[in-house]
Structures are given as C-alpha cells and as structure tokens.
Design an enzyme around this catalytic site. Structure first.
Site, short mmCIF file in Angstrom:
data_model
loop_
_atom_site.label_atom_id
_atom_site.label_comp_id
_atom_site.label_asym_id
_atom_site.label_seq_id
_atom_site.Cartn_x
_atom_site.Cartn_y
_atom_site.Cartn_z
N HIS A 33 0.75 -1.32 -0.09
CA HIS A 33 0.11 -0.08 0.02
C HIS A 33 0.99 1.37 0.12
CE1 HIS A 33 -2.89 -2.78 1.99
NE2 HIS A 33 -3.68 -2.19 0.99
N LYS A 145 -1.64 -6.56 -8.01
CA LYS A 145 -1.73 -7.90 -7.51
C LYS A 145 -3.25 -8.12 -7.70
CE LYS A 145 -1.69 -10.39 -3.51
NZ LYS A 145 -3.49 -9.91 -3.29
N VAL A 172 3.99 -5.82 -4.77
CA VAL A 172 5.47 -5.46 -4.11
C VAL A 172 5.62 -7.02 -3.21
CG1 VAL A 172 6.38 -4.53 -2.17
CG2 VAL A 172 5.24 -3.21 -3.48
#
Ligand code: PAF
Length: 276
Positions: A33, A145, A172
C-alpha cells in the site's frame, strides 16, 4: 494529516484541494500500500487515502468479519508516507440507506475471481464509484496484485467517462517472493513458509511460455497440480490475454498468468505479466 470520518467534513476539506490523487484501501496497510502512496504523491498537491472495509464486495462465506482493522497503525504509516487526508467512514456514512443502485460491470466480472466470488466486482465498482464521487480525484492508483480489479475499474472509468486517470502499480513482494497482502496475516508459520510456492508456480509457467510453449491447458493443469501436490486447493492457474483476461489466441504476445488457491483457510491470489 487530517483523519476525517464524515462525508460533509470530507467535502469541506477537499473544497480547498481541487488537485488531488486518491488511493482507496481497506486498511491493514503494508509496504504494498505504501508503494501506492509513493506513486500517488508526486501526481498531485494533495494525496487522499480511504480506509473502508466494504461489506458489499464480500460474499456470505468471505472474511468480512475477520478482516483485520488496524486504524491506529495504518494512520501512523500514512503519516510517515506523507499522506494529506485519510477518509475513514463508517458503514452509515457510505451506505446511509440500502444501496439499491449498483454498478454492473461487464462480463469480466463473471470470470476468474468473479466466478469464485459472485457479486464481488459489483461491490468493488459500486463503492469505488461512490468514493470517486466523494473525493473527485483526477487520478487514482490501484495495485496490479488485484489484476482483475484493476481492469474492471479501468473499464468502468472509461465507459462512464470519469475524468480520472487510473494508474496501475507493480506488486510488492516479500524477499521470498510472496506478494504482500493483508490476508497473509491469516497464515500460520508453516503456511507462511509454504506460501511463496504460489509465485514460484507462476514463474515456472512464465518460463515455459517464454521458451515458446503454446499448450496453455497443459501449463495450467501442471501449475494446478504443483499446488495440489503440496496440499493447496487451487481455484485456477490460468494463462490469459492481458487486456481483457480472455483465453489467448496462439501467438498472442501480452499475456498474464493468474492464480488463486487456498492454503489452509486462507485464499491467496497472485499473477505475473509475461512478455513474449
Ligand atoms: O483493493 C481493495 O482494497 C478494495 O477492493 C477497494 C479497491 C479499496 C474497494 O473496496
């Protein structure tokens, strides 16, 4: 950083901030985030983040009740990331009356994640449209994602001609390859050690594709069995066209391999883009 709970307060605060970029979240923030915030910050004078666990996008057997709520820690991270406004509405603020008008996405909502979570993308699109109307951003950032979610929202913005630029952000990963996700917190220590297999399976399919393998079905079955052999319950491992997630034609260049599988009680998703 202003933490705002009500719609009138948000509107008042943003009246002074016509140049804003928006990152909608459900909280329980992790480095994935924070990367979205880093991408957002240089794009506007004001970075707005929402934290709202949206009941509408959870099915009756999904994890709405146990979804982690960690507001204090989230605010500390957002402050560190230089976010200007955090909108933390309760359910009454977002849904003051039953939400009978909804956004009905295209057939893209019925495949892959949508086939396993009926109504999910209707719930996501409805709340994101509502949040867009409250925040009026000129840009918004979404992580790749949730690849299908990014495409559904990109298409929604295009079809409704919303003046918002949708920017995708790379996934990530932890050093062992596991894609960061709030749901990783549900994993037991043993499951956490096993979890990076999902990415390794995607990487294996990727290298077969890059080596010229065209038998997608065989690759998909092999990927599923690599997971099932280690005790996972795979929903899908599939090779798709990047633009619309349809099965690719032979020779198609822009591909994405997507996977979803249950490890114990936790359902994980991941994907990898493949250029051939
Ligand atoms: O990706 C999420 O966290 C959610 O689906 C979103 C976009 C914030 C909508 O509730």
């Amino acid at each position: 950083m202003d933490v705002i709970h009500s719609v009138p307060e948000l509107r008042e605060r943003l009246r002074r901030e016509p140049d804003n970029v928006f990152v909608p979240t459900m909280g329980n923030l992790h480095e994935g985030h924070i990367e979205l915030m880093r991408i957002a910050k240089p794009r506007a004078a004001c970075t707005v983040v929402s934290i709202f666990v949206n009941r509408l996008q959870f099915g009756p057997r999904d994890d709405f009740d146990r979804y982690p709520r960690t507001l204090q820690a989230d605010c500390d991270k957002l402050r560190g990331a230089g976010v200007d406004v955090v909108f933390v509405p309760d359910e009454k603020a977002i849904y003051p009356e039953p939400q009978t008008y909804v956004v009905e996405p295209s057939d893209l909502q019925n495949i892959l994640e949508g086939a396993h979570r009926p109504g999910h993308f209707r719930g996501v699109s409805t709340v994101v449209l509502k949040l867009f109307n409250l925040v009026s951003p000129h840009a918004a950032i979404f992580g790749k994602k949730d690849y299908q979610q990014y495409l559904v929202l990109r298409d929604m913005v295009r079809q409704f001609a919303l003046p918002i630029e949708i920017t995708p952000a790379e996934t990530v990963r932890a050093p062992d390859g596991l894609a960061l996700s709030s749901r990783n917190g549900y994993l037991s220590p043993d499951e956490r050690r096993e979890a990076p297999r999902l990415y390794r399976v995607l990487q294996e399919v990727e290298s077969e594709l890059k080596a010229g393998m065209h038998d997608y079905q065989r690759l998909e079955l092999h990927g599923m069995s690599m997971l099932a052999d280690k005790g996972w319950k795979p929903d899908y491992v599939t090779v798709r066209r990047r633009g619309d997630l349809q099965p690719p034609l032979n020779g198609e260049k822009d591909l994405v391999v997507l996977a979803a599988a249950r490890l114990g009680r936790t359902r994980l998703i991941d994907n990898i883009e493949v250029d051939r």
